[in-house]
Motif scaffolding. Structure first.
Motif, mmCIF file in Angstrom:
data_model
loop_
_atom_site.group_PDB
_atom_site.id
_atom_site.type_symbol
_atom_site.label_atom_id
_atom_site.label_comp_id
_atom_site.label_asym_id
_atom_site.label_seq_id
_atom_site.Cartn_x
_atom_site.Cartn_y
_atom_site.Cartn_z
ATOM 1 N N GLU A 191 20.255 -30.686 3.685
ATOM 2 C CA GLU A 191 21.700 -30.896 3.658
ATOM 3 C C GLU A 191 22.262 -30.774 5.064
ATOM 4 O OE1 GLU A 191 25.976 -29.376 1.997
ATOM 5 O OE2 GLU A 191 24.243 -28.063 1.758
ATOM 6 N N GLN A 192 23.184 -31.661 5.398
ATOM 7 C CA GLN A 192 23.781 -31.658 6.732
ATOM 8 C C GLN A 192 25.209 -31.135 6.657
ATOM 9 O OE1 GLN A 192 22.178 -35.833 7.205
ATOM 10 N NE2 GLN A 192 21.781 -35.065 9.262
ATOM 11 N N GLY A 193 25.315 -29.969 6.053
ATOM 12 C CA GLY A 193 26.590 -29.307 5.852
ATOM 13 C C GLY A 193 26.337 -27.997 5.131
ATOM 14 N N ARG A 194 27.417 -27.330 4.679
ATOM 15 C CA ARG A 194 27.262 -26.015 4.072
ATOM 16 C C ARG A 194 27.631 -26.008 2.594
ATOM 17 N NH1 ARG A 194 28.767 -21.785 6.279
ATOM 18 N NH2 ARG A 194 29.446 -20.787 4.351
ATOM 19 N N GLY A 195 27.579 -27.160 1.934
ATOM 20 C CA GLY A 195 27.915 -27.210 0.513
ATOM 21 C C GLY A 195 27.040 -26.299 -0.328
ATOM 22 N N LEU A 196 25.740 -26.339 -0.113
ATOM 23 C CA LEU A 196 24.825 -25.519 -0.904
ATOM 24 C C LEU A 196 24.921 -24.049 -0.538
ATOM 25 C CD1 LEU A 196 21.732 -27.895 -1.069
ATOM 26 C CD2 LEU A 196 23.055 -27.040 -3.009
ATOM 27 N N VAL A 197 25.257 -23.760 0.714
ATOM 28 C CA VAL A 197 25.472 -22.362 1.105
ATOM 29 C C VAL A 197 26.642 -21.788 0.313
ATOM 30 C CG1 VAL A 197 26.091 -20.829 3.002
ATOM 31 C CG2 VAL A 197 24.544 -22.735 3.416
ATOM 32 N N ASP A 198 27.733 -22.534 0.261
ATOM 33 C CA ASP A 198 28.921 -22.057 -0.447
ATOM 34 C C ASP A 198 28.685 -21.955 -1.951
ATOM 35 O OD1 ASP A 198 30.217 -21.977 1.981
ATOM 36 O OD2 ASP A 198 31.188 -23.922 1.740
#
Length: 403
Positions: A191-198
């Protein structure tokens, strides 16, 4: 260390960039060729022979039933990188595809439907300026005439560099025979963002790829001596270009949800004590609604003309690539969500080969968590556990599709 991470560890030193940090692996350059050699060797270890098609896509087939290569389930990604990029953008999807084959075999899966693996060239567009160039050529989304005439920063044409890599430029272009083999395409990507982190999840199913494009602004002025030319006598294109960069941010901010970036600015001739005669800058604009993307580019272009004129300069704007928003095949996405019921749905602002292929074959994507939320940077990351969980998720999806 998990098996997926072991695969990545084998290429951890390939293409390291001592100046930028991270990795620089432009298409057809030595580092990317070394990665392809590693990939082919891994295919050989699994008894999967590699073949390169006329557009430079590297294919392999697991087809124990020996049936015709049609309605094939295909997975894969890319090996090239942006300048100074991270270790996972591209290679994680390639390593996960190899690991998924191992997992399927460990489970005793004998597919009646062929499984294909694919590696696409110039996904990033870092060398020739057009992203997903291999998949665009394959699908006919770009004409071979335009592709062959593209040049890299050193002035080498795509045709000449491809020829040096052993490809025949005369063969480039839409390949219906190759596309006819593909029944379904699934790409795994960090993933090239923090969607899964959140969301606190290791893997997601993609919903869509946000529309995006690249435009080249060329500002023309008057080259001159930095020490002898009075400020009031200057026609400095770099000053105008700097104001265009700021204008791009201001215009984007007025359209919520827009991402506008100038990541590359190149003065000519580029001397420290020289007023530039020309400046090229590249604008990247992305928004879920294609009409908003077009409006933002139009407004930035209008302001660029005004800002250049105020400095006694002129500006030209040229579209280099444009990809409308792509919604992945809804039925296929539902099927992946059925296999992975805890995986959330995520849209992405990053372009991918799967987004290009989606116009021709049912396509889908899986994202693996990036704990930093940073990509196109040395800070990009994926933990050992998540890398393996992504491979397992991919294997689960492929097993369902092959069944």
């Amino acid at each position: 260390m998990s098996e997926t991470s072991q695969l990545l560890a084998a290429i951890a030193d390939t293409g390291r960039d001592p100046v930028r940090g991270g990795y620089s692996r432009p298409v057809f350059a030595a580092a990317e060729r070394e990665l392809l050699d590693w990939y082919v060797a891994e295919l050989d270890r699994r008894g999967l022979g590699a073949e390169t098609d006329r557009n430079g896509v590297v294919w392999a087939w697991w087809n124990p039933a020996g049936v015709p290569l049609q309605d094939t389930v295909v997975t894969g990604s890319h090996l090239d990188s942006v300048p100074g990029g991270g270790a996972f953008d591209g290679p994680l999807g390639v390593a996960s595809a190899l690991r998924a084959v191992d997992l399927l075999r460990e489970r005793g899966v004998v597919p009646a439907r062929p499984l294909g693996l694919a590696v696409f060239p110039e996904e990033e567009g870092s060398r020739f300026g057009v992203a997903c160039l291999g998949s665009r050529l394959l699908t006919g989304a770009i004409t071979p005439e335009r592709a062959l005439g593209l040049t890299d920063p050193d002035g080498n044409t795509f045709a000449d560099v491809a020829r040096a890599a052993g490809l025949d430029p005369a063969g480039f272009g839409r390949d219906d025979e190759a596309l006819a083999r593909v029944g379904t395409f699934v790409e795994l990507h960090v993933e090239q963002g923090r969607g899964l982190v959140d969301l606190g999840a290791p893997v997601a199913v993609a919903g869509s790829v946000i529309g995006h494009g690249r435009w080249r602004f060329t500002v023309h002025g008057q080259g001159n001596h930095a020490g002898t030319t009075l400020l009031e006598d200057r026609r400095d294109p770099l000053l105008a270009a700097a104001r265009v960069v700021v204008a791009a941010r201001e215009v984007a901010a007025a359209h919520p949800g827009t991402r506008a970036t100038v990541g590359r600015l190149q003065p000519v001739p580029g001397g420290t004590n020289v007023i530039a005669s020309r400046v090229d800058l590249w604008l990247d604009v992305r928004h879920p609604e294609d009409a908003v993307t077009a409006a933002v580019v139009a407004e930035v272009s209008r302001r660029a003309v005004e800002l250049a004129a105020a400095e006694g300069c002129t500006v030209q704007v040229r579209e280099e690539s444009l990809s409308p928003t792509v919604a992945f095949d809804a039925g296929l996405a539902r099927r992946l969500s059925g296999v992975l019921p805890t995986a959330p749905r995520l849209d992405t602002g990053a372009g991918h080969d799967a987004g290009v292929l989606a116009g021709r074959v049912p396509s889908a994507m899986l994202f693996t968590r990036n704990p930093t939320g940073v990509s196109h940077s040395p800070e990009e990351f994926c933990t050992d556990d998540d890398a393996e969980l992504g491979s397992v998720a991919l294997a689960d999806v492929l097993q369902d599709l092959l069944g």
